[in-house]
Design a protein around this motif. Structure first.
Motif, PDB file in Angstrom:
ATOM      1  N   ALA A  40       0.837  -1.206   0.000  1.00  0.00           N
ATOM      2  CA  ALA A  40       0.000   0.000   0.000  1.00  0.00           C
ATOM      3  C   ALA A  40       0.870   1.253   0.000  1.00  0.00           C
ATOM      4  O   ALA A  40       0.555   2.244  -0.672  1.00  0.00           O
ATOM      5  CB  ALA A  40      -0.922  -0.012   1.216  1.00  0.00           C
ATOM      6  N   VAL A  43       2.160   1.824  -3.477  1.00  0.00           N
ATOM      7  CA  VAL A  43       1.066   2.299  -4.338  1.00  0.00           C
ATOM      8  C   VAL A  43       0.760   3.767  -4.058  1.00  0.00           C
ATOM      9  O   VAL A  43       0.558   4.562  -4.990  1.00  0.00           O
ATOM     10  CB  VAL A  43      -0.186   1.425  -4.125  1.00  0.00           C
ATOM     11  CG1 VAL A  43      -1.389   2.025  -4.839  1.00  0.00           C
ATOM     12  CG2 VAL A  43       0.077   0.010  -4.621  1.00  0.00           C
ATOM     13  N   LEU A  47       1.079   6.724  -6.778  1.00  0.00           N
ATOM     14  CA  LEU A  47      -0.085   7.525  -7.164  1.00  0.00           C
ATOM     15  C   LEU A  47       0.209   9.018  -7.017  1.00  0.00           C
ATOM     16  O   LEU A  47      -0.170   9.821  -7.883  1.00  0.00           O
ATOM     17  CB  LEU A  47      -1.299   7.130  -6.333  1.00  0.00           C
ATOM     18  CG  LEU A  47      -1.915   5.763  -6.645  1.00  0.00           C
ATOM     19  CD1 LEU A  47      -3.062   5.452  -5.682  1.00  0.00           C
ATOM     20  CD2 LEU A  47      -2.425   5.723  -8.094  1.00  0.00           C
TER      21      LEU A  47
END
Length: 305
Positions: A40, A43, A47
């Motif tokens: 996570a 990610v 992003l």
């Protein structure tokens, strides 16, 4: 000393390095899969990097305003509502991310590059070099950052993220220089360094090819931490109104939400305040999760069998 450092090209050095790289990335994948939170974190950072790189290109240079929707509540059309001019808050967060993240990266690069270079030189050469460079480092550590920025802001507008990153980076390398010097003093006495020097390898080769790889994990983690510190520093300066509002970023949004929109006392302006805060918290969380993964990747004692 590692075999790859002395094998010439074509005699196994290249294949050995390729094998080490493959094993390293396999280890990275295992560490990340061990805890979903680490994936996570990767990610989240990816992003935000994509948002800073591509996001502003999706919006016009001047964001559209709706005079009939001042401080509009969150909706499908405006997920975080609108600001005091009727501008979509999500669009402001996206377009303001580039300044914040580029400043953080520039600060981290300058901080790590200057601190690592001076720390390596001081620790490896010792003697007069060590004395001079560490006195310069001590002088840098005594410079009060905030008062200096207050003075500079009167003559320098900090219009671009690179300008801001340059100043923050030059104010923050002292701690890394000290830490890298301490590690260099320890590593230079190891057998593989003595062997490299005994083979007659040049000083730049010993520093770059032998010393630096051993400290790369520590340097990489400090670079990520420096990004976080730079984000807090610049957002705080803009929030306090120290720097001119020549560009949109999260600090400007916080300032306008609190001092211009009364977000602390008015529920209507609260989404305008919470949106940049959420962005800062998410980005910081992503960095913390990745640093946690890097700590296990590069520290054999923390690896689970």
């Amino acid at each position: 000393m590692t075999v790859t450092a002395i094998l010439p090209d074509g005699q196994g050095g290249g294949s050995a390095r390729a094998t080490l790289r493959r094993n390293f990335w396999r280890g990275v994948a295992r560490v990340l899969r061990r805890k979903p939170s680490r994936i996570a974190g990767v990610v989240i950072i990816a992003l935000f990097a994509l948002m800073a790189l591509v996001g502003p290109l999706l919006y016009p240079a001047h964001l559209p305003r709706d005079d009939d929707a001042l401080y509009a509540p969150p909706s499908l059309a405006h997920p975080f509502g609108t600001d005091f001019e009727g501008t979509d808050v999500l669009a402001l967060v996206v377009t303001g991310s580039r300044y914040v993240i580029l400043t953080g990266l520039a600060t981290a690069l300058i901080t790590v590059a200057v601190g690592t270079a001076l720390g390596l030189l001081a620790g490896f050469h010792r003697g007069r070099w060590d004395t001079v460079l560490m006195r310069v480092t001590d002088l840098q550590l005594t410079i009060p950052g905030l008062p200096l920025l207050l003075v500079l802001s009167t003559v320098w507008k900090f219009e671009g993220p690179l300008e801001m990153g340059l100043v923050l980076g030059l104010l923050g390398w002292g701690g890394i220089a000290r830490a890298v010097r301490s590690q260099t003093l320890s590593l230079r006495e190891r057998g593989f360094i003595e062997a490299a020097r005994g083979l007659g390898l040049s000083t730049p080769h010993v520093i770059v090819r032998e010393l630096l790889p051993g400290m790369a994990p520590y340097i990489a983690m400090n670079m990520l931490i420096a990004v976080t510190g730079a984000i807090y520093a610049q957002v705080g300066l803009f929030f306090l109104g120290v720097l001119p509002f020549d560009s949109n970023n999260w600090g400007v949004m916080l300032n306008l939400a609190v001092f211009g929109g009364g977000a602390l006392t008015s529920a209507a302006a609260l989404p305008y305040l919470l949106a940049p805060l959420l962005a800062i918290l998410l980005l910081t969380l992503g960095i913390v999760l990745v640093v946690d993964a890097m700590d296990e990747i590069f520290n054999p004692r923390l690896r689970e069998e």
